[in-house]
Write a protein that holds these residues in place. Structure first.
Motif, PDB file in Angstrom:
ATOM      1  N   GLY A  42      -2.431   8.511 -41.158  1.00  0.00           N
ATOM      2  CA  GLY A  42      -2.672   7.425 -42.092  1.00  0.00           C
ATOM      3  C   GLY A  42      -2.075   7.620 -43.465  1.00  0.00           C
ATOM      4  N   TYR A  43      -1.375   8.732 -43.659  1.00  0.00           N
ATOM      5  CA  TYR A  43      -0.817   9.016 -44.983  1.00  0.00           C
ATOM      6  C   TYR A  43       0.670   8.679 -45.107  1.00  0.00           C
ATOM      7  CZ  TYR A  43      -5.268  10.991 -46.232  1.00  0.00           C
ATOM      8  OH  TYR A  43      -6.609  11.133 -46.509  1.00  0.00           O
ATOM      9  N   THR A  44       1.272   8.185 -44.007  1.00  0.00           N
ATOM     10  CA  THR A  44       2.635   7.656 -44.044  1.00  0.00           C
ATOM     11  C   THR A  44       2.638   6.340 -43.283  1.00  0.00           C
ATOM     12  OG1 THR A  44       3.558   9.899 -44.013  1.00  0.00           O
ATOM     13  CG2 THR A  44       5.068   8.087 -43.567  1.00  0.00           C
ATOM     14  N   LEU A  45       2.960   5.262 -43.991  1.00  0.00           N
ATOM     15  CA  LEU A  45       2.920   3.921 -43.419  1.00  0.00           C
ATOM     16  C   LEU A  45       4.290   3.266 -43.544  1.00  0.00           C
ATOM     17  CD1 LEU A  45      -0.414   2.799 -45.123  1.00  0.00           C
ATOM     18  CD2 LEU A  45      -0.154   3.779 -42.818  1.00  0.00           C
ATOM     19  N   LEU A  46       4.527   2.260 -42.724  1.00  0.00           N
ATOM     20  CA  LEU A  46       5.800   1.546 -42.730  1.00  0.00           C
ATOM     21  C   LEU A  46       5.595   0.096 -43.125  1.00  0.00           C
ATOM     22  CD1 LEU A  46       8.893   1.426 -41.904  1.00  0.00           C
ATOM     23  CD2 LEU A  46       8.067   0.583 -39.687  1.00  0.00           C
ATOM     24  N   MET A  47       6.322  -0.356 -44.141  1.00  0.00           N
ATOM     25  CA  MET A  47       6.380  -1.776 -44.462  1.00  0.00           C
ATOM     26  C   MET A  47       7.545  -2.361 -43.669  1.00  0.00           C
ATOM     27  SD  MET A  47       5.283  -4.464 -46.031  1.00  0.00           S
ATOM     28  CE  MET A  47       4.503  -4.416 -47.646  1.00  0.00           C
ATOM     29  N   MET A  48       7.227  -3.195 -42.688  1.00  0.00           N
ATOM     30  CA  MET A  48       8.268  -3.722 -41.806  1.00  0.00           C
ATOM     31  C   MET A  48       8.357  -5.239 -41.923  1.00  0.00           C
ATOM     32  SD  MET A  48       6.658  -5.307 -38.904  1.00  0.00           S
ATOM     33  CE  MET A  48       7.684  -4.907 -37.496  1.00  0.00           C
TER      34      MET A  48
END
Length: 326
Positions: free
Chosen positions: A90-96
């Motif tokens: 949960g500490y690296t997310l992607l804005m897609m």
């Protein structure tokens, strides 16, 4: 991507003055250190701008930093791959965006699979495009455009910001659903495409509502239709594509958040709840509406279904039009 950036910049300025809220006690388990939102597009585009709006608000609501990191390149593959390989905590997310759903069919050698290597967190927002034609073109409606295209196949042309972009795919969807042959002219940026439509070198293009607002108002181009399911708040007198003669047509630019596969469900649900709350705030909705941007709200399960349907929709267009990239 440069769609609906104006509204995003206004929203980003707005949140700077917004007071911090107290996060629920149970949420202190996550996040307990900074979270990175990777944007696989360049700085200043819509994904980047809205990621920063979201990061600001998430930080205020959780008391923890959300940091936006741009990793553009290879048609959004570089940044997307980085998140696919990140720890599922949960500490690296992607804005897609729907660029990624198009890529599932368009790019044969992707180092990841969107539906296997990620979990859906939440959608953020969407905005329609607007179909405009150059000044002087003797076409005043979508029905006239279709009639002219059928009378002279391949003679009319449309510009886009490049193969596989939302602007290009909107054009290919139109060709497919209207049964017409219009020549695609790809550019390296939406700016170059727009310039040549304004200069009369290209007949038309699908473009962001926010970018085209002033040009339509000053009659430098003519708006024939918008591409959402409902009329745009910016162009209330302009029909949707479905109203104008292509029933069932919709093609928006939308944004959403993904996490690496294996991210704990409670983390995914927590993020979904916070994001859904943020995009429903009256001040956010008001600022976004000025650029024709609408908040999107779904559960993780609903967003998963939405992603699958979007992949299928654009995959069919990529295949039927035989679209390829070098």
């Amino acid at each position: 991507m440069n769609a609906f950036t104006r509204g995003g910049l206004a929203a980003f300025a707005l949140v700077a003055a917004w007071g911090a809220t107290t996060a629920p006690a149970w949420a202190q388990k996550y996040p307990n250190h900074p979270v990175t939102i990777i944007v696989p597009f360049g700085a200043g585009g819509s994904a980047d701008v809205y990621a920063r709006v979201l990061a600001q608000r998430l930080g205020q609501e959780t008391g923890q930093s959300f940091v936006v990191e741009n990793r553009p390149g290879a048609g959004a593959v570089i940044g997307t791959q980085a998140v696919a390989k990140a720890a599922p905590d949960g500490y690296t997310l992607l804005m897609m965006s729907n660029t990624q759903t198009v890529n599932e069919t368009l790019l044969k050698k992707r180092p990841y699979d969107l539906m296997q290597d990620f979990v859906a967190v939440a959608p953020v927002n969407e905005a329609p495009l607007v179909l405009v034609v150059r000044a002087g073109l003797p076409i005043k409606s979508v029905k006239e455009l279709i009639a002219q295209a059928k009378q002279s196949p391949g003679k009319l042309n449309y510009a886009s910001s490049g193969t596989g972009t939302p602007y290009h795919m909107a054009g290919e969807l139109f060709k497919n659903m209207a049964g017409v042959n219009i020549t695609h002219i790809p550019y390296k940026s939406s700016g170059g495409a727009r310039t040549d439509v304004l200069g009369g070198q290209v007949d038309m293009m699908f473009d962001a509502v926010s970018t085209m607002t002033e040009l339509v108002q000053t009659k430098k181009v003519l708006a024939l239709a918008t591409t959402g399911a409902e009329r745009s708040s910016v162009f209330p007198d302009t029909p949707t594509m479905a109203e104008a003669g292509v029933p069932g047509y919709t093609a928006t630019i939308w944004l959403g958040l993904l996490a690496p596969k294996g991210t704990p469900p409670d983390v995914v649900n927590f993020l979904n709840e916070r994001i859904s709350h943020i995009v429903e705030q009256p001040d956010i909705r008001s600022v976004w509406a000025q650029s024709g941007v609408s908040p999107m709200k779904m559960t993780p399960a609903q967003f998963t279904t939405f992603l699958k349907q979007d992949i299928e929709k654009w995959g069919a267009i990529v295949k039927s039009a035989n679209i390829t990239v070098d």
